[in-house]
Design a protein around this motif. Structure first.
Motif, mmCIF file in Angstrom:
data_model
loop_
_atom_site.group_PDB
_atom_site.id
_atom_site.type_symbol
_atom_site.label_atom_id
_atom_site.label_comp_id
_atom_site.label_asym_id
_atom_site.label_seq_id
_atom_site.Cartn_x
_atom_site.Cartn_y
_atom_site.Cartn_z
ATOM 1 N N PRO B 10 46.697 32.249 37.755
ATOM 2 C CA PRO B 10 47.379 32.015 39.029
ATOM 3 C C PRO B 10 48.874 31.753 38.864
ATOM 4 N N ARG B 37 46.507 41.510 51.073
ATOM 5 C CA ARG B 37 46.235 40.138 50.712
ATOM 6 C C ARG B 37 44.819 39.800 51.139
ATOM 7 N N ASP B 39 42.384 36.370 51.667
ATOM 8 C CA ASP B 39 42.114 34.941 51.666
ATOM 9 C C ASP B 39 40.656 34.741 51.298
ATOM 10 N N CYS B 40 40.344 33.540 50.870
ATOM 11 C CA CYS B 40 39.043 33.255 50.274
ATOM 12 C C CYS B 40 37.896 33.786 51.138
ATOM 13 N N SER B 83 49.902 31.475 50.258
ATOM 14 C CA SER B 83 48.840 31.231 49.272
ATOM 15 C C SER B 83 47.668 32.155 49.579
ATOM 16 N N THR B 85 45.196 35.693 47.510
ATOM 17 C CA THR B 85 45.071 36.649 46.408
ATOM 18 C C THR B 85 45.671 37.966 46.866
ATOM 19 N N GLY B 101 43.150 41.510 41.653
ATOM 20 C CA GLY B 101 43.924 40.553 42.428
ATOM 21 C C GLY B 101 44.728 39.581 41.595
ATOM 22 N N THR B 102 45.845 39.149 42.171
ATOM 23 C CA THR B 102 46.699 38.113 41.593
ATOM 24 C C THR B 102 46.681 36.927 42.547
ATOM 25 N N THR B 103 46.314 35.771 42.031
ATOM 26 C CA THR B 103 46.234 34.584 42.881
ATOM 27 C C THR B 103 47.572 33.858 42.894
ATOM 28 N N THR B 105 49.451 30.459 44.548
ATOM 29 C CA THR B 105 49.316 29.189 45.265
ATOM 30 C C THR B 105 50.714 28.613 45.465
#
Lengths: 116, 108
Positions: B10, B37, B39-40, B83, B85, B101-103, B105
Motif C-alpha cells: 500500500p 478505482r 472501494d472495498c 483512499s 484500490t 490493483g494498487t492500494t 490510503t
C-alpha cells in the motif's frame, strides 16, 4: 446519471444448483459483459455479448455458463450446476460501443454468489 | 506472464500529498487503457481513460508509454476520499484485462 443495475445483490445456493444473475445495462448501450472477482483476487473477464450473440469469451466461460438477453432490457448470466469455486462477485458491465470514446465500460454493483 | 502488473502498495500518504504509481502490460496489441478505482467489495468505477499524449482530470494525471508498455497515475493534493484500490486496465477488442490493483490510503 444512468447506471447498470444488478439483482440480486447476494445469492446463496447449494452446490449443483442452477442460478440466474440478472442485469439491466444502461439503456442506450449495445455491448454487454460479465466479469467475476473471487474474494481477494483481480477482476476477470467472462464474456461479451453484442447483437444477441457472444462476441468473445474467456477460458473460464465453459459449458456451465450461458448468457441471454431475454427482452429489451435484461441481460442474464446462468450458471448450471454450481461448484464451490463459483463463489465470487459477478459484475455486469455495458458500453455504448467498442470504438473510440464510447468503448468505456460501466459496471453494475455486482451480485455476490455464495455456493455452499 | 500476467497481462497487467501493478505494484500492490500500500501507499500510505498524508492529506495534501502527491502520490504516483504505475503498471505494465504485456500485450503490445492492447488498444486502450484505463484507470478504475475500486472501494472495498464494490464495483470498479471508471476514473479515467489514458491517452498516449497524457491526460489530466482535475487532480489526476495519467500517462501512457506504448514503447515501454507502461501506464502511470499521479494524484495531486490527496483527499481522504481518494483512499481506494486503483486498477490498471488494458482493453483488447471486447475484453478488459485488470491488474490486481494498487492500494492507496490517505491519512488525516
Amino acid at each position: 446519471e444512468p447506471e447498470v443495475t444488478q439483482t440480486p445483490s447476494h445469492q446463496v445456493t447449494q452446490m449443483g444448483q442452477e442460478v440466474i444473475l440478472r442485469c439491466v445495462p444502461i439503456s442506450n448501450h449495445l455491448y454487454f459483459y460479465w466479469y467475476r472477482q473471487i474474494l481477494g483476487q483481480k477482476v476477470e473477464f467472462l464474456v461479451s455479448f453484442y447483437n444477441n450473440e457472444i462476441s468473445e469469451k474467456s477460458e473460464i466461460f465453459d459449458d456451465q455458463f450461458s448468457v441471454e438477453r431475454p427482452d429489451g432490457s435484461n441481460f442474464t448470466l446462468k450458471i448450471r450446476s454450481t461448484k464451490l469455486e463459483d463463489s465470487a462477485m459477478y459484475f455486469c458491465a455495458s458500453s455504448e460501443s467498442t470504438y473510440q470514446a464510447s468503448y468505456e465500460q460501466y459496471f453494475g454493483p455486482g451480485t455476490r454468489l455464495t455456493v455452499t | 506472464r500476467k497481462e497487467v502488473e501493478q505494484d500492490p502498495g500500500p501507499f500510505n500518504v498524508p492529506e495534501g500529498a502527491t502520490v504516483a504509481f504505475n503498471c505494465t502490460y504485456s500485450n503490445s496489441a492492447s488498444q486502450s487503457f484505463f484507470w478504475y478505482r475500486q472501494d472495498c467489495r464494490k464495483e470498479p468505477k471508471l476514473l479515467m481513460s489514458v491517452y498516449s499524449s497524457g491526460n489530466e482530470d482535475g487532480r489526476f494525471t495519467a500517462q501512457l508509454n506504448r514503447a515501454s508498455q507502461y501506464i502511470s497515475l499521479l494524484i495531486r493534493d490527496s483527499k481522504l476520499s481518494d483512499s481506494a484500490t486503483y486498477l490498471c486496465v488494458a482493453r483488447n477488442d471486447y475484453k478488459l484485462s485488470f491488474g490486481a490493483g494498487t492500494t492507496v490510503t490517505v491519512r488525516a
